[in-house]
Scaffold this motif. Structure first.
Motif, PDB file in Angstrom:
ATOM      1  N   SER A 302      22.193  30.242  35.988  1.00  0.00           N
ATOM      2  CA  SER A 302      20.852  30.571  35.503  1.00  0.00           C
ATOM      3  C   SER A 302      20.954  30.682  33.984  1.00  0.00           C
ATOM      4  O   SER A 302      21.573  31.608  33.468  1.00  0.00           O
ATOM      5  CB  SER A 302      20.355  31.888  36.105  1.00  0.00           C
ATOM      6  OG  SER A 302      20.150  31.763  37.493  1.00  0.00           O
ATOM      7  N   ILE A 303      20.338  29.731  33.297  1.00  0.00           N
ATOM      8  CA  ILE A 303      20.392  29.673  31.840  1.00  0.00           C
ATOM      9  C   ILE A 303      19.016  30.038  31.300  1.00  0.00           C
ATOM     10  O   ILE A 303      17.998  29.494  31.739  1.00  0.00           O
ATOM     11  CB  ILE A 303      20.825  28.274  31.367  1.00  0.00           C
ATOM     12  CG1 ILE A 303      22.184  27.919  32.003  1.00  0.00           C
ATOM     13  CG2 ILE A 303      20.910  28.211  29.861  1.00  0.00           C
ATOM     14  CD1 ILE A 303      22.641  26.520  31.686  1.00  0.00           C
ATOM     15  N   VAL A 304      18.987  30.975  30.343  1.00  0.00           N
ATOM     16  CA  VAL A 304      17.730  31.526  29.836  1.00  0.00           C
ATOM     17  C   VAL A 304      17.532  31.086  28.392  1.00  0.00           C
ATOM     18  O   VAL A 304      18.440  31.185  27.561  1.00  0.00           O
ATOM     19  CB  VAL A 304      17.724  33.065  29.931  1.00  0.00           C
ATOM     20  CG1 VAL A 304      16.452  33.638  29.319  1.00  0.00           C
ATOM     21  CG2 VAL A 304      17.842  33.500  31.388  1.00  0.00           C
ATOM     22  N   CYS A 305      16.310  30.587  28.117  1.00  0.00           N
ATOM     23  CA  CYS A 305      15.895  30.215  26.766  1.00  0.00           C
ATOM     24  C   CYS A 305      14.682  31.065  26.396  1.00  0.00           C
ATOM     25  O   CYS A 305      13.744  31.194  27.192  1.00  0.00           O
ATOM     26  CB  CYS A 305      15.558  28.722  26.693  1.00  0.00           C
ATOM     27  SG  CYS A 305      14.957  28.166  25.075  1.00  0.00           S
ATOM     28  N   GLU A 306      14.691  31.636  25.194  1.00  0.00           N
ATOM     29  CA  GLU A 306      13.608  32.502  24.744  1.00  0.00           C
ATOM     30  C   GLU A 306      12.928  31.894  23.520  1.00  0.00           C
ATOM     31  O   GLU A 306      13.578  31.262  22.683  1.00  0.00           O
ATOM     32  CB  GLU A 306      14.135  33.895  24.380  1.00  0.00           C
ATOM     33  CG  GLU A 306      14.739  34.648  25.551  1.00  0.00           C
ATOM     34  CD  GLU A 306      15.327  35.977  25.132  1.00  0.00           C
ATOM     35  OE1 GLU A 306      15.384  36.886  25.964  1.00  0.00           O
ATOM     36  OE2 GLU A 306      15.746  36.097  23.950  1.00  0.00           O
ATOM     37  N   SER A 307      11.599  32.101  23.441  1.00  0.00           N
ATOM     38  CA  SER A 307      10.828  31.665  22.287  1.00  0.00           C
ATOM     39  C   SER A 307       9.785  32.733  21.982  1.00  0.00           C
ATOM     40  O   SER A 307       9.161  33.290  22.893  1.00  0.00           O
ATOM     41  CB  SER A 307      10.148  30.316  22.556  1.00  0.00           C
ATOM     42  OG  SER A 307       9.351  29.928  21.444  1.00  0.00           O
TER      43      SER A 307
END
Length: 680
Positions: A302-307
């Motif tokens: 599970s890879i998380v990207c935030e913006s």
């Protein structure tokens, strides 16, 4: 800026700055005066007898008196009091008749007549419509709900019995609030509740227009309790407007509340409309929540990207090189400022060295997207491929040849160990035994038939062990060794009965006796019938193949079958009231399957009480009477006949409470009926 006013010629020749200053001063003085006169109009005047004397002293020799004009302000729908002094300068001189007039109307609009008792009131129904009432106690004409048409100058004429007539003048101003307030954008579109969305750097222009109102209202812009703009740009008989211009907008202006006020008196509530400033922003930044040094192939992640900073929430796009990934979900924080995208992804070996990217872009703004990249380092279990030497022909390997294997390895990280297996048995470097292991190669020197079988190479790293494909090595040999476990022999039962031998290898079998031989593929079957006792003994079988004749023959020993030997070492155990348990040791079975039989007899009458059959010499016979002694007869039999019988005594217990006792053992010889029982 041109300013229009309902009084023509008032500002003729003035510049725009002077007009705004004069207009602001006029409006301010108007509101202050309205406040002061309202206080005066709402305060009940005292009836002082000295007023008439002052009036007469001020105007000597006049029969009638007209007072200065009193100013009264009233909002539409609110009460208004018009004052009229009924006190005569002459003591004891009552007012007999009071008449109210309005400018423009020649006849009275209201009268109070005290010449006859009781005093009477009259009003013009077409003017006040029962909204007026004269109060003698307060000397005022009370209007219940003032209307715009009530505005004007009123005269109250008071006739006394003796004193000359007194006239009091009142100027009533009815304040009418503006009827409508509307805000327009610079595109002349009406704005309601919110305005926008705007972008950073744009200039905001909002025009607030107030329609109606008497006197003309003052239109201002507010932000909370802070006055932002107080200068109207356009003023006509029915419209006053004010345009608010804000400098280039920034992120701080989001959800800014701007309120337009329109008010022409402190007697009325201002007419207001509030707008919320809406804005769109591009994302400020994008990042991976956590970057691992390496990933393992075929493991779910599970890879998380935030913006953050985008409004509305950004569009998140995941890519692996040029391939778009769709197994992700997005969530937005309560404030809407942070967007989190979670990618469910399982890397493979083919993803080594690729770039995983997360892209955040606004769907509403033409702005370059923000892209963050992750250069993948994929670890995986070694991939091994076993190949024979280039010049090696595996289909023609004979004893004494040399064999060479190569192990091709693909791994990340690199392997720390390589082992070789022969039929799952690890091979070790042994030059004297002809096994040479060098890095990724295996050399077998002077192979023998024992080298036949499957070969593997296994490479190991931190991810695991990678086992290669098998390669089957067949070594052609002169010798063929068959052991007893791959030979199936059916022993003869009597003379003149056949015996069949099944030999899975070699291709040809030659027997040194007169027999029938059947060959099917790699199987050779011989049918052999011994006729006399001299025919029993040993059978020899040789095979041949493309290499040559078998060096050592296969050996089969043929024995005659017979009746089984008697059982021995019998004993009874677990004695009880109704069950007899017996076990013995079986004798030689005569090389044929045997069956065991137990018979119980009543010792005095020799009547058969029970019998049982078993493939093993162990019995449990139930349903017997308690406290009895029985004669047990036990024997075995096979296809050749019955063996010798063995007899002995067994017992059931007498006492109900005595459920179990120790084991007793029977000492006997064949056909013996005398037993020695030992109780332990």
């Amino acid at each position: 800026m041109v300013v229009h006013h309902h009084r023509r010629g008032l500002y003729t020749g003035a510049n725009s700055g002077e007009i705004m200053v004069v207009q602001w001063l006029r409006t301010s003085i108007f509101l202050v005066a309205a406040t002061c006169f309202v206080v005066e109009a709402t305060t009940r005047p005292d009836r002082q007898p000295s007023t008439a004397n002052d009036i007469l002293a001020r105007y000597p020799g006049q029969d009638d008196y007209i007072s200065p004009t009193r100013i009264v302000w009233a909002a539409v729908g609110s009460p208004a009091d018009l004052f009229c002094n009924l006190t005569s300068p002459i003591p004891g001189d009552p007012a007999l008749l009071v008449l109210w007039y309005k400018n423009g109307i020649h006849k009275p609009i209201y009268s109070y007549d005290a010449r006859n008792r009781p005093a009477s009131h009259w009003q013009n129904p077409s003017h006040f419509q029962d909204r007026a009432d004269f109060s003698v106690d307060s000397d005022t004409l009370k209007l219940k709900q003032a209307q715009a048409e009530d505005q004007g100058t009123y005269r109250c004429r008071v006739d006394f019995r003796t004193n000359p007539t007194l006239t009091f003048t009142t100027n009533l101003t009815v304040i009418v609030p503006p009827r409508r307030l509307t805000v327009y954008t610079d595109m002349n579109v009406e704005a309601r509740r919110s305005v926008g969305p705007y972008l950073e750097g744009e200039t905001l222009r909002l025009t607030c227009k107030a329609f109606g109102g008497s006197p003309p209202p003052r239109v201002t812009w507010w932000e909370g309790s802070l006055l932002v703009d107080m200068t109207p740009e356009v003023e006509t008989l029915d419209e006053v407007s004010n345009t608010l211009v804000l400098p280039p907008l920034s992120r701080r202006d989001l959800n800014r509340a701007l309120t337009c006020h329109a008010q022409n008196s402190n007697l009325t509530e201002p007419l207001t409309t509030t707008l919320i400033l809406d804005m769109n922003f591009p994302p400020l930044w994008a990042r991976f929540e956590r970057i691992l040094e390496s990933l393992s192939a075929n493991v779910a992640y599970s890879i998380v990207c935030e913006s953050a900073g985008s409004r509305p929430p950004p569009l998140i796009t995941w890519r692996l090189q040029d391939t778009i990934l769709t197994t992700h979900t997005e969530t937005t924080s309560h404030e809407g400022n942070l967007t989190t995208s979670e990618l469910k992804w399982t890397p493979t070996v083919g993803d080594v060295g690729k770039v995983l990217s997360c892209q955040a872009e606004s769907e509403k703004i033409a702005y370059p997207p923000l892209i963050v990249e992750w250069h993948l380092d994929i670890h995986y279990t070694p991939i091994t491929i076993l190949k024979p030497g280039k010049s090696l022909n595996l289909s023609n390997i004979e004893e004494g040849d040399d064999v060479y294997f190569e192990c091709s390895i693909q791994a990340n990280p690199w392997v720390y160990k390589i082992i070789w297996l022969h039929e799952l048995r690890e091979l070790h470097h042994n030059v004297s035994a002809g096994v040479i292991i060098s890095n990724q190669s295996l050399v077998l020197q002077r192979v023998t038939r024992a080298a036949t079988g499957n070969y593997y190479c296994v490479a190991s790293n931190v991810e695991g062990d990678g086992k290669s494909n098998p390669i089957l090595l067949r070594v052609k040999s002169y010798t063929s060794v068959l052991t007893s476990h791959n030979i199936y022999v059916v022993f003869v039962i009597a003379f003149a009965q056949g015996v069949e031998y099944i030999m899975p290898y070699p291709l040809m079998c030659m027997m040194k006796v007169d027999t029938k031989i059947h060959r099917l593929g790699s199987r050779s079957t011989v049918s052999y019938t011994p006729n006399t006792e001299l025919d029993y003994g040993t059978l020899l079988c040789w095979g041949t193949n493309s290499v040559g004749l078998q060096r050592h023959p296969c050996v089969f020993h043929v024995f005659p079958a017979g009746r089984p030997d008697p059982v021995h070492n019998c004993s009874g155990f677990n004695l009880s009231e109704t069950v007899v348990n017996v076990r013995c040791v079986a004798g030689f079975d005569g090389r044929l399957p045997q069956t065991f039989v137990l018979e119980l007899y009543e010792p005095h009458t020799n009547i058969l009480v029970a019998n049982a059959t078993s493939t093993v010499p162990r019995f449990a016979v139930g349903g017997l009477q308690h406290g009895m002694t029985f004669t047990a007869v036990l024997y075995s039999s096979n296809g050749k006949g019955r063996g010798e019988m063995v007899s002995f005594k067994v017992y059931t217990l007498k006492d109900v409470a005595e459920k179990r006792t120790g084991e007793y053992k029977v000492d006997f010889t064949a056909k013996s009926t005398t037993q020695k029982i030992t109780i332990s």
